[in-house]
Design an enzyme around this catalytic site. Structure first.
Site, PDB file in Angstrom:
ATOM      1  N   ASP A  20      80.567  51.403  40.163  1.00 23.17           N
ATOM      2  CA  ASP A  20      80.179  52.815  40.084  1.00 23.17           C
ATOM      3  C   ASP A  20      79.947  53.410  41.478  1.00 23.17           C
ATOM      4  O   ASP A  20      79.513  52.713  42.393  1.00 23.17           O
ATOM      5  CB  ASP A  20      78.896  52.935  39.247  1.00 23.17           C
ATOM      6  N   HIS A  37      88.286  56.720  44.280  1.00 19.11           N
ATOM      7  CA  HIS A  37      88.916  55.655  43.486  1.00 19.11           C
ATOM      8  C   HIS A  37      89.904  54.875  44.352  1.00 19.11           C
ATOM      9  O   HIS A  37      89.978  53.645  44.283  1.00 19.11           O
ATOM     10  CB  HIS A  37      89.623  56.240  42.261  1.00 19.11           C
ATOM     11  N   LEU A 131      90.928  31.612  39.440  1.00 17.16           N
ATOM     12  CA  LEU A 131      90.016  32.692  39.029  1.00 17.16           C
ATOM     13  C   LEU A 131      90.655  33.466  37.880  1.00 17.16           C
ATOM     14  O   LEU A 131      91.814  33.872  37.977  1.00 17.16           O
ATOM     15  CB  LEU A 131      89.764  33.658  40.207  1.00 17.16           C
TER      16      LEU A 131
HETATM   17  C1  FPP Z   1      83.244  54.765  38.573  1.00 16.54           C
HETATM   18  O1  FPP Z   1      82.865  55.618  39.638  1.00 16.54           O
HETATM   19  C2  FPP Z   1      84.575  54.210  38.794  1.00 16.54           C
HETATM   20  C3  FPP Z   1      85.649  54.375  37.986  1.00 16.54           C
HETATM   21  C4  FPP Z   1      85.590  55.147  36.716  1.00 16.54           C
HETATM   22  C5  FPP Z   1      86.971  53.838  38.323  1.00 16.54           C
HETATM   23  C6  FPP Z   1      87.010  52.482  38.969  1.00 16.54           C
HETATM   24  C7  FPP Z   1      88.361  52.259  39.493  1.00 16.54           C
HETATM   25  C8  FPP Z   1      88.668  51.691  40.678  1.00 16.54           C
HETATM   26  C9  FPP Z   1      87.676  51.063  41.583  1.00 16.54           C
HETATM   27  C10 FPP Z   1      90.102  51.732  41.087  1.00 16.54           C
HETATM   28  C11 FPP Z   1      90.876  50.487  41.110  1.00 16.54           C
HETATM   29  C12 FPP Z   1      90.561  49.437  40.142  1.00 16.54           C
HETATM   30  C13 FPP Z   1      91.409  48.416  39.819  1.00 16.54           C
HETATM   31  C14 FPP Z   1      90.874  47.268  39.039  1.00 16.54           C
HETATM   32  C15 FPP Z   1      92.832  48.405  40.201  1.00 16.54           C
HETATM   33  P1  FPP Z   1      82.541  57.160  39.337  1.00 16.54           P
HETATM   34  O2  FPP Z   1      83.808  57.919  39.452  1.00 16.54           O
HETATM   35  O3  FPP Z   1      81.850  57.279  38.012  1.00 16.54           O
HETATM   36  O4  FPP Z   1      81.556  57.501  40.520  1.00 16.54           O
HETATM   37  P2  FPP Z   1      80.361  58.548  40.498  1.00 16.54           P
HETATM   38  O5  FPP Z   1      79.288  57.964  39.599  1.00 16.54           O
HETATM   39  O6  FPP Z   1      79.924  58.582  41.927  1.00 16.54           O
HETATM   40  O7  FPP Z   1      80.892  59.863  40.009  1.00 16.54           O
END
Ligand code: FPP
Length: 248
Positions: A20, A37, A131
């Protein structure tokens, strides 16, 4: 699941992560949320590499939840394209590192390119054992439980399962991570203290660890801090501290 008599291992066998803070990381830099992201991919790579280094056997990453479909369409679109792009680019290296890649979640909600890319990556890495990397996409803990419950109900209805044989072990096997030990350690970055519909069944006795680091900044030192904190925990699985200590 480890038995209550087992002392806490210094290194968790299975780590589950809610990544997050990507959006806030980007907003603090006056960038669009999607840049967060993209930046998060570096932290994914570092976490996978460090899991291998530390001897963690399974890593489960929450990449996109059932509820994330409700985000703005352009953000959903970028995330879906990013998964396919990252897969295509990283799968060879993951294969070389001995990583077995597997996706959990509702594939019926995904586009053809995503589903095909996932299946190809799973096939390409199927023989690896160093893994197990589970990536949760379009996943929700309630969806997982409901899907398992439906399957069990069908088996009972069709006479393939005796209702009396339906116990925790049998039910657990029907879940998306049915062949995986429960996570020992759960990490959530980004400062929120929630499970957010992640592995609801599997996290029953998992040690929970929350840190303020935003996901794109999460590195090997943060991961080590989580593992060190885990190693100091006393896992009681419902017993008293005296019982656990006496059994050692
Ligand atoms: C949450 O942060 C994150 C996500 C919904 C997406 C996670 C995806 C990645 C890290 C990209 C790549 C992943 C892989 C496995 C290829 P948020 O957007 O909710 O952050 P915020 O709480 O600050 O708004």
């Amino acid at each position: 699941m480890p038995t209550p008599q087992e002392p806490a291992a210094a290194v968790p066998r299975h780590v589950a992560v809610i990544m997050d803070g990507n959006g806030r990381w980007a907003q603090r830099r006056h960038l669009p949320r999607t840049a967060g992201h993209r930046a998060g991919i570096k932290a994914v790579r570092a976490t996978v590499e460090h899991s291998v280094r530390r001897g963690v056997g399974a890593l489960t990453l929450f990449a996109f939840s059932s509820e994330n479909w409700r985000r703005p369409a352009d953000e959903v679109d970028v995330l879906m394209k990013l998964f396919v792009e990252v897969l295509g680019r990283e799968v060879d290296e993951l294969a070389e590192k001995g990583v077995r890649l597997r996706f959990i979640g509702d594939r019926s909600a995904l586009g053809t390119r995503s589903v095909e890319g996932m299946a190809a990556a799973e096939e390409r890495t199927a023989g690896n054992e160093r893994l197990l990397l589970n990536v949760a996409v379009s996943y929700g803990g309630r969806w997982d439980l409901l899907t398992a419950a439906r399957r069990m109900a069908e088996k009972v209805r069709d006479g393939a399962l005796d209702l009396d044989a339906l116990d925790e072990a049998a039910f657990g096997r029907e879940l998306q991570l049915g062949d995986c030990p429960d996570p020992d350690l759960f990490i959530r970055t980004g400062g929120e203290h929630r499970i957010s519909n992640f592995l609801l069944w599997n996290l029953a006795y998992t040690e929970l660890y929350f840190c303020d680091t935003l996901w794109p900044d999460f590195d090997a030192a943060d991961y080590d801090a989580a593992i060190e904190c885990f190693a100091r925990r006393e896992r009681r699985f419902g017993l008293t501290s005296g019982q656990v200590r006496g059994a050692r």
